[in-house]
Design a protein around this motif. Structure first.
Motif, PDB file in Angstrom:
ATOM      1  N   UNK A 137       0.854  -1.181   0.000  1.00 15.84           N
ATOM      2  CA  UNK A 137       0.000   0.000   0.000  1.00 15.84           C
ATOM      3  C   UNK A 137       0.889   1.229   0.000  1.00 15.84           C
ATOM      4  N   UNK A 138       0.822   2.047  -1.047  1.00 13.28           N
ATOM      5  CA  UNK A 138       1.681   3.235  -1.085  1.00 13.28           C
ATOM      6  C   UNK A 138       1.369   4.167   0.074  1.00 13.28           C
ATOM      7  N   UNK A 139       2.371   4.756   0.643  1.00 12.95           N
ATOM      8  CA  UNK A 139       2.188   5.779   1.662  1.00 12.95           C
ATOM      9  C   UNK A 139       3.006   6.990   1.254  1.00 12.95           C
ATOM     10  N   UNK A 140       2.326   8.068   1.008  1.00 13.98           N
ATOM     11  CA  UNK A 140       3.030   9.280   0.588  1.00 13.98           C
ATOM     12  C   UNK A 140       2.227  10.498   0.999  1.00 13.98           C
ATOM     13  N   UNK A 192       8.984   8.487  -0.451  1.00 13.02           N
ATOM     14  CA  UNK A 192       7.601   8.034  -0.435  1.00 13.02           C
ATOM     15  C   UNK A 192       7.400   7.020  -1.538  1.00 13.02           C
ATOM     16  N   UNK A 193       6.335   6.244  -1.454  1.00 14.30           N
ATOM     17  CA  UNK A 193       6.011   5.261  -2.490  1.00 14.30           C
ATOM     18  C   UNK A 193       4.705   5.687  -3.151  1.00 14.30           C
ATOM     19  N   UNK A 194       4.755   5.844  -4.473  1.00  9.96           N
ATOM     20  CA  UNK A 194       3.589   6.273  -5.239  1.00  9.96           C
ATOM     21  C   UNK A 194       3.241   5.201  -6.255  1.00  9.96           C
ATOM     22  N   UNK A 195       1.956   4.919  -6.384  1.00 11.27           N
ATOM     23  CA  UNK A 195       1.458   3.969  -7.381  1.00 11.27           C
ATOM     24  C   UNK A 195       0.642   4.742  -8.418  1.00 11.27           C
ATOM     25  N   UNK A 196       0.982   4.577  -9.700  1.00 15.64           N
ATOM     26  CA  UNK A 196       0.296   5.269 -10.774  1.00 15.64           C
ATOM     27  C   UNK A 196      -0.208   4.280 -11.809  1.00 15.64           C
ATOM     28  N   UNK A 197      -1.324   4.610 -12.430  1.00 15.58           N
ATOM     29  CA  UNK A 197      -1.948   3.721 -13.401  1.00 15.58           C
ATOM     30  C   UNK A 197      -1.198   3.745 -14.724  1.00 15.58           C
ATOM     31  N   UNK A 198      -0.754   2.580 -15.166  1.00 14.65           N
ATOM     32  CA  UNK A 198      -0.154   2.423 -16.487  1.00 14.65           C
ATOM     33  C   UNK A 198      -1.225   1.898 -17.446  1.00 14.65           C
ATOM     34  N   UNK A 199      -0.872   1.804 -18.735  1.00 15.29           N
ATOM     35  CA  UNK A 199      -1.854   1.286 -19.694  1.00 15.29           C
ATOM     36  C   UNK A 199      -2.258  -0.133 -19.334  1.00 15.29           C
ATOM     37  N   UNK A 200      -1.308  -0.898 -18.832  1.00 16.81           N
ATOM     38  CA  UNK A 200      -1.597  -2.242 -18.373  1.00 16.81           C
ATOM     39  C   UNK A 200      -1.076  -2.378 -16.949  1.00 16.81           C
ATOM     40  N   UNK A 201      -1.977  -2.437 -16.010  1.00 16.11           N
ATOM     41  CA  UNK A 201      -1.577  -2.593 -14.621  1.00 16.11           C
ATOM     42  C   UNK A 201      -1.172  -1.292 -13.965  1.00 16.11           C
TER      43      UNK A 201
END
Length: 356
Positions: A273-276, A308-317
């Motif tokens: 779980x990203x926390x930023x 920090x850890x960030x999660x971003x939407x890619x075209x796949x996944x």
């Protein structure tokens, strides 16, 4: 918005709610700020005859500091603001911002071959200026160029919304951030007086940001600079002032020269779980213990580095990024993580020039 052109200055001129309420006066801008013009901008003389019902200050008490603290006349504010109608388009756009797109779609608006080509051309044209900005402010040219490109396509798009109406709409109708935009409106009138700008002539974004830098009035008052030495902080037409103002903002925010913005990572222990947040980052050592590693094995970070850890939407996944203090600083300019990541990508796209 050029200052040396002849412009129509009229009571309620150019505003839908005040069209035709008083005759305009054609004057050269250079002559506008004679004694009479200066008194008008300072709010010490009324703007024109009354067009609408009285009571703006009674209905909007947050405007009172302009009179009690800053010396504007009540008559000026009444004539300037009475009859203002909310701009529905502004409210619509505030609730439908591009930064809310998935990242893989948002980035295609900016991370393009055309942006790279134009950016490199601007860098070549203004190379000496960029080098001077780097020396003076200790902020890399790639960052300044990226902000300039995203905000105004290198000065070609300033926005088309009347700034006065836009910010007044947000100050009175956008309840979620009304207090913030009330402060911006006060700053708008103070900025107009300080820089001898006509507040009715200013155009900008749907959020009230202005000029080639697309700064809000309060940000402009605090961080814009006169880098060409002509006595004005002109972020509308002066490229030196534009580039210097961007660099000065990031210097003032604490930009860490020589450090990255964001680095791709892999998760060796499964999803996390990203926390930023801007003001609270964990150490890289903590993330490594959770199974996070840099995707580029040639790179490394000190275990004590705030990350920090960030999660971003890619075209796949989805993709994960380790983001550092400089990423947090970009989000002080624009709170969107999508925006900050685009700036990071553009810095790389324009070429990692050696930092000052």
């Amino acid at each position: 918005m050029r200052r040396d052109k002849t412009e129509k200055i009229a009571d309620c001129s150019g505003l839908e709610s005040g069209a035709g309420c008083a005759a305009g006066l054609l004057v050269p801008r250079r002559e506008l700020f004679t004694l009479a013009g200066a008194l008008f901008v300072a709010g010490l003389v009324p703007f024109g005859r009354a067009c609408f019902a009285e009571g703006v200050l009674d209905r909007q008490p947050w405007l009172q500091p302009l009179v009690s603290q800053h010396g504007f006349s009540a008559g000026y504010l009444e004539n300037l603001l009475r009859g203002r109608e909310p701009r529905g388009k502004v409210m619509e756009l505030m609730d439908r911002q591009a930064e809310d797109m998935p990242y893989h779609r948002y980035r295609t608006l900016f991370v393009t071959a055309a942006m790279e080509k134009q950016g490199r051309e601007r860098m070549k044209t203004f190379r000496t200026l960029f080098e001077e900005v780097e020396r003076r402010f200790q902020v890399p040219a790639g960052l300044v160029l990226a902000i300039w490109g995203v905000e105004s396509r290198f000065g070609t798009h300033h926005g088309e919304h009347p700034v006065l109406d836009t910010i007044f709409t947000l100050a009175t109708r956008y309840s979620r951030r009304a207090t913030f935009f009330q402060e911006q409106f006060i700053d708008l009138l103070l900025l107009s007086r300080e820089e001898k700008l006509d507040p009715l002539a200013l155009k900008g974004s749907y959020a009230g940001a202005m000029g080639q830098v697309q700064m809000l009035p309060g940000t402009m008052r605090r961080h814009a600079v006169d880098f060409d030495g002509d006595g004005r902080k002109d972020v509308f037409d002066s490229v030196p002032d534009v580039l210097g103002s961007i660099a000065n903002y990031f210097r003032n925010m604490g930009w860490q020269t020589g450090k990255p913005v964001a680095l791709p990572v892999t998760l060796t222990a499964g999803p996390l779980t990203p926390t930023y947040t801007v003001d609270k980052l964990e150490t890289w050592g903590d993330w490594r213990e959770k199974g996070v590693s840099l995707a580029d094995k040639k790179l490394s970070l000190p275990d004590g580095e705030p990350v920090g850890l960030v999660r971003l939407a890619a075209e796949k996944g989805e993709r994960y990024y380790a983001v550092l203090e400089n990423f947090a600083i970009i989000t002080r300019w624009n709170r969107s993580r999508n925006y900050a990541m685009v700036i990071s990508e553009l810095i790389d796209l324009f070429g990692k020039r050696k930092s000052p």
